[in-house]
Design a protein around this motif. Structure first.
Motif, PDB file in Angstrom:
ATOM      1  N   ARG A   1       0.847  -1.201   0.000  1.00 21.37           N
ATOM      2  CA  ARG A   1       0.000   0.000   0.000  1.00 21.37           C
ATOM      3  C   ARG A   1       0.882   1.250   0.000  1.00 21.37           C
ATOM      4  NH1 ARG A   1      -5.148   0.987   1.529  1.00 21.37           N
ATOM      5  NH2 ARG A   1      -5.341  -1.086   2.480  1.00 21.37           N
ATOM      6  N   VAL A   2       0.522   2.228  -0.834  1.00 18.63           N
ATOM      7  CA  VAL A   2       1.262   3.493  -0.869  1.00 18.63           C
ATOM      8  C   VAL A   2       0.815   4.356   0.312  1.00 18.63           C
ATOM      9  CG1 VAL A   2       1.714   5.596  -2.177  1.00 18.63           C
ATOM     10  CG2 VAL A   2       1.506   3.392  -3.372  1.00 18.63           C
ATOM     11  N   LEU A   3       1.775   4.799   1.101  1.00 17.65           N
ATOM     12  CA  LEU A   3       1.481   5.593   2.299  1.00 17.65           C
ATOM     13  C   LEU A   3       1.474   7.088   2.020  1.00 17.65           C
ATOM     14  CD1 LEU A   3       3.778   3.662   4.810  1.00 17.65           C
ATOM     15  CD2 LEU A   3       1.315   3.361   4.464  1.00 17.65           C
ATOM     16  N   TYR A   4       2.335   7.528   1.101  1.00 16.93           N
ATOM     17  CA  TYR A   4       2.479   8.963   0.835  1.00 16.93           C
ATOM     18  C   TYR A   4       2.568   9.189  -0.678  1.00 16.93           C
ATOM     19  CZ  TYR A   4       4.490   8.057   5.467  1.00 16.93           C
ATOM     20  OH  TYR A   4       4.719   7.581   6.734  1.00 16.93           O
ATOM     21  N   SER A   5       2.069  10.329  -1.110  1.00 21.75           N
ATOM     22  CA  SER A   5       2.177  10.699  -2.521  1.00 21.75           C
ATOM     23  C   SER A   5       3.595  11.199  -2.817  1.00 21.75           C
ATOM     24  CB  SER A   5       1.162  11.792  -2.867  1.00 21.75           C
ATOM     25  OG  SER A   5      -0.159  11.314  -2.691  1.00 21.75           O
ATOM     26  N   LEU A   6       4.035  10.996  -4.057  1.00 22.96           N
ATOM     27  CA  LEU A   6       5.379  11.415  -4.449  1.00 22.96           C
ATOM     28  C   LEU A   6       5.432  11.636  -5.949  1.00 22.96           C
ATOM     29  CD1 LEU A   6       8.414  11.775  -3.573  1.00 22.96           C
ATOM     30  CD2 LEU A   6       8.723   9.367  -4.234  1.00 22.96           C
ATOM     31  N   ASN A   7       5.956  12.790  -6.368  1.00 19.57           N
ATOM     32  CA  ASN A   7       6.156  13.062  -7.789  1.00 19.57           C
ATOM     33  C   ASN A   7       7.528  12.552  -8.225  1.00 19.57           C
ATOM     34  OD1 ASN A   7       3.686  14.410  -8.326  1.00 19.57           O
ATOM     35  ND2 ASN A   7       4.488  16.275  -7.355  1.00 19.57           N
ATOM     36  N   PRO A   8       7.614  11.882  -9.370  1.00 20.07           N
ATOM     37  CA  PRO A   8       8.902  11.327  -9.821  1.00 20.07           C
ATOM     38  C   PRO A   8       9.883  12.419 -10.215  1.00 20.07           C
ATOM     39  CG  PRO A   8       7.250  11.096 -11.535  1.00 20.07           C
ATOM     40  CD  PRO A   8       6.526  11.615 -10.335  1.00 20.07           C
ATOM     41  N   ARG A   9      11.168  12.147 -10.023  1.00 22.06           N
ATOM     42  CA  ARG A   9      12.212  13.086 -10.415  1.00 22.06           C
ATOM     43  C   ARG A   9      13.008  12.588 -11.617  1.00 22.06           C
ATOM     44  NH1 ARG A   9      14.807  14.984  -4.545  1.00 22.06           N
ATOM     45  NH2 ARG A   9      12.864  15.836  -3.670  1.00 22.06           N
ATOM     46  N   ASN A  10      12.931  11.287 -11.886  1.00 21.24           N
ATOM     47  CA  ASN A  10      13.650  10.696 -13.010  1.00 21.24           C
ATOM     48  C   ASN A  10      12.694   9.860 -13.849  1.00 21.24           C
ATOM     49  OD1 ASN A  10      16.395  11.592 -12.198  1.00 21.24           O
ATOM     50  ND2 ASN A  10      16.036  10.225 -10.451  1.00 21.24           N
ATOM     51  N   ASP A  11      13.094   9.563 -15.077  1.00 21.35           N
ATOM     52  CA  ASP A  11      12.222   8.873 -16.020  1.00 21.35           C
ATOM     53  C   ASP A  11      11.818   7.481 -15.555  1.00 21.35           C
ATOM     54  OD1 ASP A  11      12.315  11.046 -17.660  1.00 21.35           O
ATOM     55  OD2 ASP A  11      13.832  10.237 -19.032  1.00 21.35           O
ATOM     56  N   ASP A  12      12.669   6.813 -14.779  1.00 22.01           N
ATOM     57  CA  ASP A  12      12.364   5.434 -14.388  1.00 22.01           C
ATOM     58  C   ASP A  12      11.598   5.358 -13.064  1.00 22.01           C
ATOM     59  OD1 ASP A  12      14.452   6.322 -12.817  1.00 22.01           O
ATOM     60  OD2 ASP A  12      15.507   4.388 -12.808  1.00 22.01           O
ATOM     61  N   GLU A  13      11.305   6.515 -12.463  1.00 25.11           N
ATOM     62  CA  GLU A  13      10.590   6.534 -11.192  1.00 25.11           C
ATOM     63  C   GLU A  13       9.088   6.576 -11.404  1.00 25.11           C
ATOM     64  OE1 GLU A  13      11.979   9.565  -8.549  1.00 25.11           O
ATOM     65  OE2 GLU A  13      14.078   9.166  -8.977  1.00 25.11           O
ATOM     66  N   LEU A  14       8.355   5.950 -10.491  1.00 29.29           N
ATOM     67  CA  LEU A  14       6.898   5.953 -10.542  1.00 29.29           C
ATOM     68  C   LEU A  14       6.326   7.127  -9.757  1.00 29.29           C
ATOM     69  CD1 LEU A  14       5.713   2.263  -9.974  1.00 29.29           C
ATOM     70  CD2 LEU A  14       5.383   3.653 -12.006  1.00 29.29           C
ATOM     71  N   GLU A  15       5.226   7.655 -10.250  1.00 24.49           N
ATOM     72  CA  GLU A  15       4.451   8.588  -9.447  1.00 24.49           C
ATOM     73  C   GLU A  15       3.694   7.784  -8.404  1.00 24.49           C
ATOM     74  OE1 GLU A  15       0.786  11.827  -9.816  1.00 24.49           O
ATOM     75  OE2 GLU A  15       1.353  10.580 -11.534  1.00 24.49           O
ATOM     76  N   LEU A  16       3.767   8.190  -7.149  1.00 23.20           N
ATOM     77  CA  LEU A  16       3.054   7.511  -6.080  1.00 23.20           C
ATOM     78  C   LEU A  16       1.854   8.340  -5.653  1.00 23.20           C
ATOM     79  CD1 LEU A  16       5.972   6.202  -3.801  1.00 23.20           C
ATOM     80  CD2 LEU A  16       4.827   5.059  -5.708  1.00 23.20           C
ATOM     81  N   ASN A  17       0.709   7.694  -5.544  1.00 24.93           N
ATOM     82  CA  ASN A  17      -0.508   8.335  -5.071  1.00 24.93           C
ATOM     83  C   ASN A  17      -0.986   7.615  -3.821  1.00 24.93           C
ATOM     84  OD1 ASN A  17      -1.121  10.322  -7.290  1.00 24.93           O
ATOM     85  ND2 ASN A  17      -1.033   8.436  -8.489  1.00 24.93           N
TER      86      ASN A  17
END
Length: 284
Positions: A211-227
């Motif tokens: 389960r995703v606990l916190y939202s996060l915007n990606p900084r690199n192309d291979d990173e996922l956006e977390l909601n």
């Protein structure tokens, strides 16, 4: 002069927004899984409520806290009534209507379900011992299977002895501790039983769920956006080569996009947390 400044500022901000969102969109263009149709599969469970349900919930919490997760924690306490089966999305109303018609005509359910404790070196559970309750559930599922077959939906009732798993896939040195915890559950405690129809994304049954606990915007192309409250699906037992650096590799349940994400932004959870409950029928 001031108007020109604000006009220029608006242009710069518009360009930045355009670049940001176009980058996000293009990150999905070459995703090989983007156009895949995700299939769902369905299952029927008998779920205990009342005081017995409360004791089982407490057991789940205590066993995780003391011994860590075992195989039982992939789900909630239940008796499996059939194998997973397929059904087209457009036929869900037919499926639910058929089950409703069959279950409502099964007559009076037994007053109680006699559950007997069982423990071995690799498994701990409660088995349904009395013939009356077992026959009621088997007859109900057999009738459901027959009627669903008439409309082209194949459901196979569970053939083995009906049971409720309390713990399995645990370390051998945890067996006694888990057994002591499980024995605190009173199988004769007051209980309200429900038959429930669930469905799951087929990907969930083959992977670990976080389960995703916190939202996060990606900084690199291979990173996922977390909601927040999304789920990450990861191959069982494989958190990727980047785990030592605190990063996991997985797939977003909501978007289907695969990439890396920081491990401290997620927590392991039951796969049933992202299942869908379609209908519940009280039988006691």
């Amino acid at each position: 002069m001031l108007d020109s400044f604000f006009f220029g500022l608006i242009l710069v901000l518009s360009l930045l927004f355009f670049l940001f969102f176009s980058h996000r969109i293009m990150a999905h263009v070459f995703d090989p899984d983007l156009d895949k149709v995700v299939q769902r599969e369905y299952v029927m469970y008998a779920i205990p409520g009342g005081d017995l349900g409360r004791q089982l919930d407490e057991l789940w919490e205590e066993s995780v806290a003391v011994c860590g997760r075992n195989g039982a924690h992939k789900s909630f306490p239940h008796i499996t009534l059939c194998q997973f089966f397929g059904c087209d999305d457009g036929r869900i109303p037919q499926l639910v209507h058929c089950l409703q018609r069959v279950i409502s005509t099964q007559g009076q359910p037994p007053d109680s379900f006699n559950l007997k404790f069982y423990s071995s070196g690799t498994y701990i559970g409660l088995f349904l011992e009395d013939q009356t309750s077992s026959q009621f559930l088997r007859t109900t599922m057999s009738s459901c299977s027959t009627e669903l077959g008439k409309i082209g939906i194949k459901m196979e009732p569970h053939k083995k002895q009906l049971h409720m798993t309390l713990a399995y896939q645990f370390h051998a040195d945890q067996q006694k501790t888990l057994e002591q915890m499980c024995k605190k559950v009173d199988p004769k405690a007051p209980v309200k039983w429900e038959l429930r129809l669930y469905s799951r994304d087929v990907r969930v049954g083959k992977q670990d769920v976080y389960r995703v606990l916190y939202s996060l915007n990606p900084r690199n192309d291979d990173e996922l956006e977390l909601n927040e409250d999304d789920f990450m699906l990861m191959e069982s037992g494989d958190k990727s080569e980047t785990e030592s650096e605190g990063w996991y590799h997985g797939t977003s349940f909501m978007t289907g996009v695969t990439g890396v994400f920081p491990g401290n932004y997620v927590e392991r959870c039951a796969e049933t947390d992202c299942w869908t409950l379609h209908r519940a029928w009280k039988i006691s």
